[in-house]
Write a protein that holds these residues in place. Structure first.
Motif, PDB file in Angstrom:
ATOM      1  N   ALA A 107       0.883  -1.165   0.000  1.00 33.84           N
ATOM      2  CA  ALA A 107       0.000   0.000   0.000  1.00 33.84           C
ATOM      3  C   ALA A 107       0.920   1.213   0.000  1.00 33.84           C
ATOM      4  O   ALA A 107       1.265   1.764   1.045  1.00 33.84           O
ATOM      5  CB  ALA A 107      -0.917   0.004   1.216  1.00 33.84           C
ATOM      6  N   LEU A 108       1.326   1.610  -1.187  1.00 37.99           N
ATOM      7  CA  LEU A 108       2.339   2.654  -1.334  1.00 37.99           C
ATOM      8  C   LEU A 108       1.760   3.858  -2.062  1.00 37.99           C
ATOM      9  O   LEU A 108       0.881   3.719  -2.913  1.00 37.99           O
ATOM     10  CB  LEU A 108       3.543   2.119  -2.113  1.00 37.99           C
ATOM     11  N   GLY A 109       2.275   5.042  -1.735  1.00 37.46           N
ATOM     12  CA  GLY A 109       1.834   6.244  -2.419  1.00 37.46           C
ATOM     13  C   GLY A 109       0.326   6.395  -2.370  1.00 37.46           C
ATOM     14  O   GLY A 109      -0.294   6.414  -1.299  1.00 37.46           O
ATOM     15  N   GLY A 110      -0.284   6.464  -3.545  1.00 36.23           N
ATOM     16  CA  GLY A 110      -1.736   6.601  -3.610  1.00 36.23           C
ATOM     17  C   GLY A 110      -2.473   5.445  -2.972  1.00 36.23           C
ATOM     18  O   GLY A 110      -3.589   5.618  -2.476  1.00 36.23           O
ATOM     19  N   GLY A 111      -1.861   4.267  -2.959  1.00 39.45           N
ATOM     20  CA  GLY A 111      -2.484   3.128  -2.289  1.00 39.45           C
ATOM     21  C   GLY A 111      -2.551   3.314  -0.794  1.00 39.45           C
ATOM     22  O   GLY A 111      -3.545   2.976  -0.146  1.00 39.45           O
ATOM     23  N   CYS A 112      -1.489   3.891  -0.225  1.00 41.80           N
ATOM     24  CA  CYS A 112      -1.489   4.196   1.210  1.00 41.80           C
ATOM     25  C   CYS A 112      -2.496   5.307   1.505  1.00 41.80           C
ATOM     26  O   CYS A 112      -3.203   5.263   2.512  1.00 41.80           O
ATOM     27  CB  CYS A 112      -0.085   4.607   1.651  1.00 41.80           C
ATOM     28  N   GLU A 113      -2.582   6.291   0.604  1.00 44.05           N
ATOM     29  CA  GLU A 113      -3.547   7.371   0.783  1.00 44.05           C
ATOM     30  C   GLU A 113      -4.976   6.849   0.711  1.00 44.05           C
ATOM     31  O   GLU A 113      -5.850   7.300   1.457  1.00 44.05           O
ATOM     32  CB  GLU A 113      -3.308   8.459  -0.269  1.00 44.05           C
ATOM     33  N   LEU A 114      -5.217   5.888  -0.168  1.00 41.67           N
ATOM     34  CA  LEU A 114      -6.538   5.267  -0.245  1.00 41.67           C
ATOM     35  C   LEU A 114      -6.872   4.564   1.062  1.00 41.67           C
ATOM     36  O   LEU A 114      -7.976   4.716   1.603  1.00 41.67           O
ATOM     37  CB  LEU A 114      -6.578   4.274  -1.409  1.00 41.67           C
ATOM     38  N   ALA A 115      -5.927   3.811   1.597  1.00 36.92           N
ATOM     39  CA  ALA A 115      -6.162   3.110   2.862  1.00 36.92           C
ATOM     40  C   ALA A 115      -6.444   4.094   3.985  1.00 36.92           C
ATOM     41  O   ALA A 115      -7.320   3.866   4.830  1.00 36.92           O
ATOM     42  CB  ALA A 115      -4.958   2.233   3.207  1.00 36.92           C
ATOM     43  N   MET A 116      -5.717   5.210   4.011  1.00 39.35           N
ATOM     44  CA  MET A 116      -5.910   6.203   5.075  1.00 39.35           C
ATOM     45  C   MET A 116      -7.249   6.904   4.966  1.00 39.35           C
ATOM     46  O   MET A 116      -7.788   7.388   5.973  1.00 39.35           O
ATOM     47  CB  MET A 116      -4.771   7.227   5.058  1.00 39.35           C
ATOM     48  N   ALA A 117      -7.817   6.989   3.757  1.00 41.76           N
ATOM     49  CA  ALA A 117      -9.127   7.618   3.590  1.00 41.76           C
ATOM     50  C   ALA A 117     -10.264   6.711   4.041  1.00 41.76           C
ATOM     51  O   ALA A 117     -11.401   7.168   4.178  1.00 41.76           O
ATOM     52  CB  ALA A 117      -9.336   8.032   2.127  1.00 41.76           C
ATOM     53  N   CYS A 118      -9.959   5.428   4.264  1.00 47.86           N
ATOM     54  CA  CYS A 118     -10.951   4.512   4.823  1.00 47.86           C
ATOM     55  C   CYS A 118     -11.036   4.731   6.334  1.00 47.86           C
ATOM     56  O   CYS A 118     -10.132   5.299   6.948  1.00 47.86           O
ATOM     57  CB  CYS A 118     -10.566   3.070   4.510  1.00 47.86           C
ATOM     58  N   ASP A 119     -12.107   4.266   6.937  1.00 48.91           N
ATOM     59  CA  ASP A 119     -12.308   4.473   8.369  1.00 48.91           C
ATOM     60  C   ASP A 119     -11.410   3.578   9.208  1.00 48.91           C
ATOM     61  O   ASP A 119     -10.914   3.988  10.265  1.00 48.91           O
ATOM     62  CB  ASP A 119     -13.776   4.199   8.736  1.00 48.91           C
ATOM     63  N   LEU A 120     -11.212   2.343   8.748  1.00 53.68           N
ATOM     64  CA  LEU A 120     -10.439   1.354   9.496  1.00 53.68           C
ATOM     65  C   LEU A 120      -9.512   0.620   8.533  1.00 53.68           C
ATOM     66  O   LEU A 120      -9.817   0.498   7.337  1.00 53.68           O
ATOM     67  CB  LEU A 120     -11.372   0.350  10.180  1.00 53.68           C
ATOM     68  N   ARG A 121      -8.403   0.121   9.067  1.00 57.41           N
ATOM     69  CA  ARG A 121      -7.435  -0.593   8.246  1.00 57.41           C
ATOM     70  C   ARG A 121      -7.054  -1.910   8.921  1.00 57.41           C
ATOM     71  O   ARG A 121      -6.525  -1.903  10.043  1.00 57.41           O
ATOM     72  CB  ARG A 121      -6.175   0.265   8.031  1.00 57.41           C
ATOM     73  N   VAL A 122      -7.360  -3.017   8.240  1.00 59.89           N
ATOM     74  CA  VAL A 122      -6.917  -4.332   8.667  1.00 59.89           C
ATOM     75  C   VAL A 122      -5.843  -4.764   7.681  1.00 59.89           C
ATOM     76  O   VAL A 122      -6.040  -4.670   6.469  1.00 59.89           O
ATOM     77  CB  VAL A 122      -8.073  -5.349   8.667  1.00 59.89           C
ATOM     78  N   SER A 123      -4.702  -5.221   8.188  1.00 57.10           N
ATOM     79  CA  SER A 123      -3.598  -5.574   7.295  1.00 57.10           C
ATOM     80  C   SER A 123      -3.198  -7.027   7.453  1.00 57.10           C
ATOM     81  O   SER A 123      -3.131  -7.562   8.559  1.00 57.10           O
ATOM     82  CB  SER A 123      -2.383  -4.684   7.565  1.00 57.10           C
ATOM     83  N   SER A 124      -2.906  -7.640   6.332  1.00 58.66           N
ATOM     84  CA  SER A 124      -2.217  -8.916   6.332  1.00 58.66           C
ATOM     85  C   SER A 124      -0.812  -8.712   6.903  1.00 58.66           C
ATOM     86  O   SER A 124      -0.257  -7.607   6.853  1.00 58.66           O
ATOM     87  CB  SER A 124      -2.122  -9.434   4.890  1.00 58.66           C
ATOM     88  N   GLU A 125      -0.232  -9.765   7.421  1.00 58.47           N
ATOM     89  CA  GLU A 125       1.142  -9.689   7.906  1.00 58.47           C
ATOM     90  C   GLU A 125       2.122  -9.312   6.793  1.00 58.47           C
ATOM     91  O   GLU A 125       3.257  -8.907   7.056  1.00 58.47           O
ATOM     92  CB  GLU A 125       1.541 -11.037   8.513  1.00 58.47           C
ATOM     93  N   ARG A 126       1.675  -9.431   5.547  1.00 62.68           N
ATOM     94  CA  ARG A 126       2.518  -9.070   4.405  1.00 62.68           C
ATOM     95  C   ARG A 126       2.356  -7.603   4.000  1.00 62.68           C
ATOM     96  O   ARG A 126       2.959  -7.148   3.036  1.00 62.68           O
ATOM     97  CB  ARG A 126       2.183  -9.947   3.200  1.00 62.68           C
ATOM     98  N   GLY A 127       1.535  -6.853   4.701  1.00 57.98           N
ATOM     99  CA  GLY A 127       1.286  -5.467   4.349  1.00 57.98           C
ATOM    100  C   GLY A 127       2.547  -4.617   4.421  1.00 57.98           C
ATOM    101  O   GLY A 127       3.370  -4.766   5.326  1.00 57.98           O
ATOM    102  N   LYS A 128       2.691  -3.723   3.460  1.00 58.24           N
ATOM    103  CA  LYS A 128       3.801  -2.766   3.417  1.00 58.24           C
ATOM    104  C   LYS A 128       3.217  -1.384   3.135  1.00 58.24           C
ATOM    105  O   LYS A 128       2.424  -1.232   2.203  1.00 58.24           O
ATOM    106  CB  LYS A 128       4.803  -3.121   2.320  1.00 58.24           C
ATOM    107  N   PHE A 129       3.635  -0.395   3.915  1.00 60.12           N
ATOM    108  CA  PHE A 129       3.042   0.935   3.825  1.00 60.12           C
ATOM    109  C   PHE A 129       4.128   1.991   3.607  1.00 60.12           C
ATOM    110  O   PHE A 129       5.196   1.922   4.208  1.00 60.12           O
ATOM    111  CB  PHE A 129       2.278   1.265   5.105  1.00 60.12           C
ATOM    112  N   GLY A 130       3.805   2.986   2.781  1.00 62.98           N
ATOM    113  CA  GLY A 130       4.746   4.078   2.608  1.00 62.98           C
ATOM    114  C   GLY A 130       4.195   5.162   1.706  1.00 62.98           C
ATOM    115  O   GLY A 130       3.421   4.895   0.779  1.00 62.98           O
TER     116      GLY A 130
END
Length: 259
Positions: A107-130
């Motif tokens: 979940a990078l760049g715009g993908g991270c921004e999309l996740a942040m615009a959601c109310d809640l975030r559940v991540s797989s152990e493989r999730g990567k953010f930046g």
């Protein structure tokens, strides 16, 4: 619901699973996909069959690995002043329905921004953010410079944006960017479990709580308290409030109608 080019929609008993369907490019977000997300934000508000939304990415490598750089490179500079991605994500954030990001990988760049615009975030152990935009000469322009500090604090937000560091799911949970980390093969199960807990609650109470929290974060504390009082007064006059309290006293499951 309408027709979507890069999203797959599946309604499972009031929980709408939305899958970004560009696995071949790690679900990179081109303008067509952003338009789809904007359309989704409009339509879910008016669809009574949708109680909660879960957004995830196709495949098992990426939620959304950033914006499509070819689209950004070809875009005229003046377009940066238009609502664009920032407008889409603001509309998504302001929907009346709770939205959960089920992050299954990058979940990078715009993908991270999309996740942040959601109310809640559940991540797989493989999730990567930046928020890696400065690496290619831009900044997070979809609201990332504003949402990230509100989630993790100003200092940590500056560190992540200035360095472009990519953090794993455990670190994301530690700093408050992610609500919950689960085994990769349990991501959708855990996301649906969370969604089902929300759908069991009074929908008007959830709707008002979301609005008061979001508006309260954008104003001063006394104003936030006033918004809370006004919302509580509104909910006191609803049928769901009577049903909820009566069901509790009668030790039965409430039958909320959203009224």
């Amino acid at each position: 619901m309408g027709t979507y080019r890069n999203l797959i929609l599946e309604n499972r008993e009031g929980i709408l699973l939305v899958t970004i369907n560009r696995a071949e490019v790690r679900n990179a977000l081109n303008w067509e996909t952003w338009e789809d997300i904007g359309q989704l934000a409009k339509e879910i508000n008016n669809d009574e069959s949708v109680k909660v939304v879960i957004i995830t990415g196709a495949g098992d490598k990426a939620f959304a690995a950033g914006a499509d750089l070819r689209w950004l490179l070809e875009r005229p500079s003046i377009e940066a002043l238009e609502p664009g991605v920032q407008g889409v994500l603001t509309e998504l954030e302001n929907t009346i329905k709770p939205i959960i990001a089920a992050v299954n990988g990058f979940a990078l760049g715009g993908g991270c921004e999309l996740a942040m615009a959601c109310d809640l975030r559940v991540s797989s152990e493989r999730g990567k953010f930046g928020l890696v935009e400065p690496t290619v000469g831009i900044l997070p322009g979809g609201g990332g410079t504003q949402r990230l500090p509100r989630l993790v604090g100003k200092g940590k937000a500056k560190e992540l944006i200035f360095t472009g560091d990519i953090i794993d799911a455990v670190e994301a949970e530690r700093i408050g960017l992610v609500n919950k980390v689960v085994p990769h093969d349990q991501l959708l199960v855990a996301s649906f479990e969370m969604a089902k807990k929300i759908t069991a609650k009074a929908p008007l109470a959830i709707r008002m709580a979301k609005k008061v929290i979001d508006m309260g974060m954008a104003t001063d504390f006394p104003t936030g308290l006033a918004l809370e009082k006004l919302s509580q007064a509104f909910l006191n006059g609803t049928s769901d409030r009577t049903e909820g309290m009566t069901a509790f006293l009668e030790k039965r499951k409430p039958n909320f109608q959203g009224k």
